[in-house]
Design a protein around this motif. Structure first.
Motif, short mmCIF file in Angstrom:
data_model
loop_
_atom_site.label_atom_id
_atom_site.label_comp_id
_atom_site.label_asym_id
_atom_site.label_seq_id
_atom_site.Cartn_x
_atom_site.Cartn_y
_atom_site.Cartn_z
N PRO A 434 0.83 -1.22 0.00
CA PRO A 434 0.00 0.00 0.00
C PRO A 434 0.86 1.27 0.00
N VAL A 435 0.30 2.31 -0.62
CA VAL A 435 0.92 3.63 -0.63
C VAL A 435 -0.03 4.60 0.06
N PRO A 436 0.49 5.72 0.61
CA PRO A 436 -0.41 6.70 1.23
C PRO A 436 -1.42 7.24 0.23
N VAL A 437 -2.66 7.32 0.66
CA VAL A 437 -3.72 7.85 -0.20
C VAL A 437 -3.87 9.34 0.11
N THR A 438 -3.46 10.17 -0.83
CA THR A 438 -3.48 11.63 -0.62
C THR A 438 -4.51 12.34 -1.49
N LYS A 439 -5.06 11.64 -2.48
CA LYS A 439 -6.02 12.27 -3.37
C LYS A 439 -7.15 11.31 -3.69
N LEU A 440 -8.36 11.81 -3.60
CA LEU A 440 -9.55 11.04 -3.96
C LEU A 440 -10.23 11.71 -5.15
N THR A 441 -10.62 10.90 -6.13
CA THR A 441 -11.27 11.41 -7.33
C THR A 441 -12.77 11.13 -7.26
N PRO A 442 -13.63 12.15 -7.38
CA PRO A 442 -15.07 11.90 -7.39
C PRO A 442 -15.43 10.90 -8.49
N SER A 443 -16.36 10.01 -8.17
CA SER A 443 -16.70 8.94 -9.11
C SER A 443 -18.18 8.62 -9.02
N GLY A 444 -18.81 8.48 -10.17
CA GLY A 444 -20.19 8.04 -10.20
C GLY A 444 -21.17 9.10 -9.75
N THR A 445 -22.42 8.70 -9.66
CA THR A 445 -23.51 9.59 -9.29
C THR A 445 -23.85 9.43 -7.82
N PRO A 446 -23.96 10.54 -7.08
CA PRO A 446 -24.37 10.42 -5.68
C PRO A 446 -25.68 9.65 -5.55
N LYS A 447 -25.76 8.84 -4.49
CA LYS A 447 -26.95 8.00 -4.29
C LYS A 447 -27.71 8.49 -3.06
N PRO A 448 -28.95 8.93 -3.24
CA PRO A 448 -29.72 9.40 -2.08
C PRO A 448 -30.31 8.23 -1.30
#
Length: 733
Positions: A434-448
């Motif tokens: 594993p490597v440090p996770v420093t960035k998250l990319t928005p993905s998909g459609t928000p689910k209500p």
């Protein structure tokens, strides 16, 4: 148990019945020191000084027929690892020998010896209890006998108030934890037939308690806990028990840290010889990063190849995104004696859990290299509310030579969960490096998620009939109504009458046999987040269970139980369209054995095992028929023993062994995670320094540092946590 087959009178039992700086100023945990003391001390719960079974049966007394013993607030000597009575559901106050069902009790002495701080820590001593989906860092997702518990309706405080199990559950303020296995619809209405978990709060006993505990572990965690207990008033009519803890948590996973804290209070007031009030309050907070669940790959030719078990000390996710949760539970109860033989109990309670969650799964990976993708689900604003009210009356009377204890009640529970939205993110990751996770990319459609409203109400009646001095029959029925509504899903309004019956017989004063039949009214829970109909409430269903068993007390020091059970349950699964739905029937049958208590003067143990034959009987998917339901082992077993060293007063050593057999990762049995045996070891020493009782304790979890899969279910796998040395030191003032 003493006397020729006599039983404890249920009605008689009902009538007896900056953080650290602030809390230290208000109150100062005694539990470790009390259990470490080699002499027997009064139990912290309020109980009769008479031993179980010393009272007369219904309608039979030594002096005045039908007269109940006066209310007393006294201490009962510790039962060590063996329970004396049961406090769950319709069996409240019964001697353990008289309960016609499988009820496993983890006593305070067991939890103290093990240094238990979380719910699974205690329940690993109970046969058939396994983790589900998660490794338990944030909370304990659990199954019993292969059936998943419902986090919103399967967990109770003091046998009355349902609480939500989506937050860490502290054990420091609990006197005991009980598991009533199988169907329990008679008392609780719609709930899964796996059983219910009841956590009994500590209460003020005859002896005052004032103690402070320091906490630390090998990962770098540290904290403190306090315990204060007093009875006061001209006749000791008031009681208060306050517990609190604040801990900085460093987990066995590098870079995963947070905190957990709680404060609780148990109050009671004996207003008169007829009226008693009790109030319980618990506030819990926690913040921790949830490790990613590992999604099994798609099957090829009906077989899933699992990855190698990754290093349990490596964090797969971002440590900047913890799950934060809090919970407030409060319960008010009034017990009133209408006469010598009749009483009425009223209770009202509320439990609210709030959570801002980051849930993670690791998926779409290469088996050889470990390269894959993280998916993060951000779910802020989650709330789970339970409101509960119950009115119950119990009375003892006779019809000729036959004694009766009749219980009639009405209850209603409201469950509410408001709207929230799930947002999705992705990040590259490697399972093996594993490597440090420093960035998250928005993905998909928000689910209500749309608000859910559930009402579980019912009227029940059961009669405990003493046919002879040895033979007892319990018959009961409940009329229940289950209503649920949620935008975008069909509403439900279901009414059902469910019967139950049992027969128990005392072969000897210390041995009983029983047979029972119970129907469960099952809410069936809701669809998992991975399904196309995520979080949708499923239709209600009916499960049926038969059980026969035998129990015996050995030399009044140990309780031994053996039970055979058979349960048939409508089953739910995710179908080919990714819809989670009721689509078949499963059967769970097996044999269970347990022993708890003192083997010798210096050795106490609790041991249990279950063999489970679980099968899918029918399904809309013919490939599932005959398969074992997901996350269901055929065998689980546990053994924990403590040895009090006689040549050195105050010193005790202990060890534990906990085995969970292989389990399928899904209901198609396309892969199995291997079985694992986890070992623990411990050492305690209690002495006196400057007139104060002091105890030092060390407990080693996962002593061999075994690498293993700890859970499966809901299309996820969890990795067990590594070795941890836990240290505590307690001073009693």
């Amino acid at each position: 148990m003493h006397g020729g087959g006599t039983r404890q009178h249920p009605l008689a039992h009902r009538r007896k019945r900056n953080w650290i700086g602030t809390l230290l100023a208000a109150s100062v945990i005694s539990t470790s020191a009390q259990a470490a003391d080699t002499t027997e001390t009064p139990d912290s719960n309020t109980k009769s000084s008479a031993k179980p079974g010393a009272e007369s049966r219904v309608g039979e007394t030594s002096d005045d027929a039908g007269q109940l013993a006066p209310v007393k607030i006294t201490g009962e000597k510790s039962q060590h690892f063996a329970p004396a009575s049961v406090e769950t559901g319709p069996y409240k106050g019964l001697d353990a020998l008289d309960v016609p069902a499988t009820v496993n009790v983890v006593t305070r002495d067991v939890m103290d010896a093990q240094g238990d701080t979380g719910l699974y820590d205690a329940l690993r001593n109970v046969a058939g209890v396994t983790r589900l989906q998660l490794n338990g860092l944030a909370y304990d997702n659990l199954a019993i006998r292969g059936i998943a518990l419902d986090n919103r309706s399967s967990y109770y405080i003091d046998g009355i108030l349902p609480i939500d199990n989506n937050v860490w559950m502290p054990m420091e303020d609990k006197e005991r934890v009980e598991v009533l296995k199988g169907a329990s619809a008679l008392y609780y209405g719609f709930t899964v037939p796996a059983g219910v978990v009841n956590m009994v709060m500590k209460r003020a006993g005859a002896e005052p308690v004032t103690s402070v505990t320091a906490l630390a572990d090998s990962n770098g965690s540290y904290g403190a806990a306090v315990d204060l207990s007093r009875r006061f008033g001209s006749d000791d009519q008031f009681g208060i028990r306050v517990n609190a803890m604040d801990e900085h948590v460093e987990t066995p996973i590098d870079g995963d840290r947070g905190y957990r804290k709680f404060v609780s209070a148990a109050l009671d007031w004996k207003i008169s010889s007829k009226l008693k009030l009790q109030y319980d309050f618990e506030h819990v907070e926690s913040s921790i990063v949830e490790q990613a669940g590992i999604v099994p790959l798609t099957a090829k030719n009906g077989v899933i190849t699992l990855p190698a078990i990754p290093d349990p000390s490596k964090l797969l996710v971002s440590n900047a995104h913890p799950t934060q949760a809090s919970a407030n539970s409060q319960l008010l109860r009034a017990d009133y004696a209408l006469s010598d033989n009749w009483s009425v109990d009223f209770s009202i309670g509320q439990s609210i859990t709030r959570r801002d969650r980051w849930a993670w799964v690791f998926q779409k990976y290469n088996l050889a290299t470990g390269a894959g993708s993280l998916q993060a689900s951000q779910q802020n604003g989650q709330m789970y509310e339970n409101k509960n009210v119950r009115l119950e009356t119990t009375g003892a009377f006779r019809t000729g030579p036959i004694g009766h204890t009749l219980t009639a009640g009405v209850m209603q529970n409201w469950l509410f969960q408001p709207d929230f939205t799930t947002y999705f993110y992705t990040a590259a990751q490697n399972l093996y490096d594993p490597v440090p996770v420093t960035k998250l990319t928005p993905s998909g459609t928000p689910k209500p998620f749309y608000a859910q409203h559930v009402r579980n109400s019912g009227v029940y009646l059961f009669d405990q009939v003493d046919l002879t001095s040895r033979l007892q029959f319990i018959a009961g029925a409940r009329r229940s109504e289950y209503m649920s509504s949620q935008a975008g899903t069909p509403s439900q309004d279901i009414s059902k009458t469910s019967p139950s019956g049992s027969l128990s017989y005392r072969l000897t004063p210390d041995t009983s046999v029983y047979a029972s039949y119970v129907e469960a009214l099952e809410s069936a829970g809701s669809a998992p987040a991975t399904a196309a109909n995520a979080n949708q409430i499923l239709p209600a269903a009916v499960s049926r269970q038969e059980e026969v068993g035998i129990r015996t007390r050995v030399a009044d020091r140990a309780l031994v139980s053996l039970a055979l059970f058979n349960l048939r349950q409508p089953s739910a699964d995710t179908n080919a369209d990714n819809i989670y739905a009721m689509d078949g029937n499963a059967r769970f049958r097996g044999i269970e054995f347990s022993v708890q208590g003192d083997v010798t003067r210096d050795v106490s143990l609790t041991a249990s095992t279950v063999y489970l034959d679980a099968r899918q009987l029918d399904s809309s998917d013919p490939t599932l028929v005959g398969k074992t339901p997901e996350n269901t082992p055929h065998v689980t077993a546990s053994l924990f023993a403590e040895y009090r060293v006689p040549v050195l007063a105050g010193l005790s050593v202990n060890g534990g062994m906990y085995y969970v057999g292989p389990r399928p990762v899904n209901s198609a049995d396309q892969a199995w995670i291997g079985g694992a045996t986890i070992y623990t070891a411990g050492l305690r020493y209690a002495t006196r320094l400057y007139g104060k009782r002091v105890s030092l304790q060390a407990n080693l979890e996962n002593a061999t540092n075994k690498r293993y899969w700890s859970a499966a279910g809901s299309n996820q796998l969890a990795v067990g946590l590594g070795r941890t040395l836990e240290l505590t030191s307690t001073i009693d003032f």
